[in-house]
Design a protein around this motif. Structure first.
Motif, PDB file in Angstrom:
ATOM      1  N   GLY A 106       0.821  -1.216   0.000  1.00 34.33           N
ATOM      2  CA  GLY A 106       0.000   0.000   0.000  1.00 34.33           C
ATOM      3  C   GLY A 106       0.849   1.257   0.000  1.00 34.33           C
ATOM      4  N   ARG A 107       1.899   1.272   0.807  1.00 30.98           N
ATOM      5  CA  ARG A 107       2.797   2.434   0.841  1.00 30.98           C
ATOM      6  C   ARG A 107       3.489   2.629  -0.504  1.00 30.98           C
ATOM      7  N   PHE A 108       3.924   1.524  -1.119  1.00 34.73           N
ATOM      8  CA  PHE A 108       4.613   1.606  -2.405  1.00 34.73           C
ATOM      9  C   PHE A 108       3.684   2.124  -3.500  1.00 34.73           C
ATOM     10  N   VAL A 109       2.469   1.585  -3.576  1.00 35.21           N
ATOM     11  CA  VAL A 109       1.511   2.017  -4.597  1.00 35.21           C
ATOM     12  C   VAL A 109       1.173   3.492  -4.410  1.00 35.21           C
ATOM     13  N   GLU A 110       0.971   3.911  -3.171  1.00 34.20           N
ATOM     14  CA  GLU A 110       0.678   5.314  -2.894  1.00 34.20           C
ATOM     15  C   GLU A 110       1.846   6.207  -3.318  1.00 34.20           C
ATOM     16  N   ALA A 111       3.072   5.786  -3.033  1.00 35.34           N
ATOM     17  CA  ALA A 111       4.254   6.564  -3.420  1.00 35.34           C
ATOM     18  C   ALA A 111       4.389   6.629  -4.940  1.00 35.34           C
ATOM     19  N   LEU A 112       4.086   5.533  -5.628  1.00 34.60           N
ATOM     20  CA  LEU A 112       4.163   5.514  -7.088  1.00 34.60           C
ATOM     21  C   LEU A 112       3.099   6.421  -7.704  1.00 34.60           C
ATOM     22  N   GLN A 113       1.885   6.371  -7.180  1.00 33.30           N
ATOM     23  CA  GLN A 113       0.817   7.243  -7.673  1.00 33.30           C
ATOM     24  C   GLN A 113       1.159   8.705  -7.431  1.00 33.30           C
TER      25      GLN A 113
END
Length: 129
Positions: A106-113
């Motif tokens: 979740g943290r990674f996807v949020e950072a990528l977005q």
């Protein structure tokens, strides 16, 4: 699965690298390449067949690059812009739980977005999707 003029990232169901990052204590760094989807033309359609082939280890890809040398990438009209986000620190755990993996994902996807939203206007001229 790339498509000319459309930015796609397939990371929703890809969590194996999250587990490895936790097991090894590796930092994760979100990276996005604007214009990458314009380097090769990729035939669209027949998704069920292509994904089925892919699951069996057979590439379901038909791509084409430059006119007389299809293996060389085309030069994207707006250029190729690679943006790199801030690294996400990861606490090392020998046996991460599903919750640990999901939280990091979740943290990674949020950072990528966030990385995409911050740079799309400059790298795509405001035309990114």
């Amino acid at each position: 699965l790339s498509c000319l003029g459309e930015d796609r990232v397939f990371v929703k169901m890809r969590k194996g690298f999250m587990r490895l990052a936790i097991e090894q204590g590796y930092r994760l760094t979100p990276v996005f390449a604007f214009g990458e989807n314009e380097c090769f033309w990729n035939a669209q359609g027949l998704w069920d067949l292509r994904l089925s082939l892919s699951r069996r280890g057979v590439p379901g890809v038909a791509f084409w690059g430059r006119l007389f040398c299809p293996l060389l990438p085309r030069r994207p009209a707006g250029g190729l812009h690679v943006v790199v986000g801030r690294s996400i620190p990861v606490e090392r755990k020998a046996n991460p739980s599903r919750e640990d993996v999901d939280a990091l994902h979740g943290r990674f996807v949020e950072a990528l977005q966030d990385l995409y939203r911050r740079h799309v206007g400059r790298c795509r001229g405001g035309s990114g999707q």
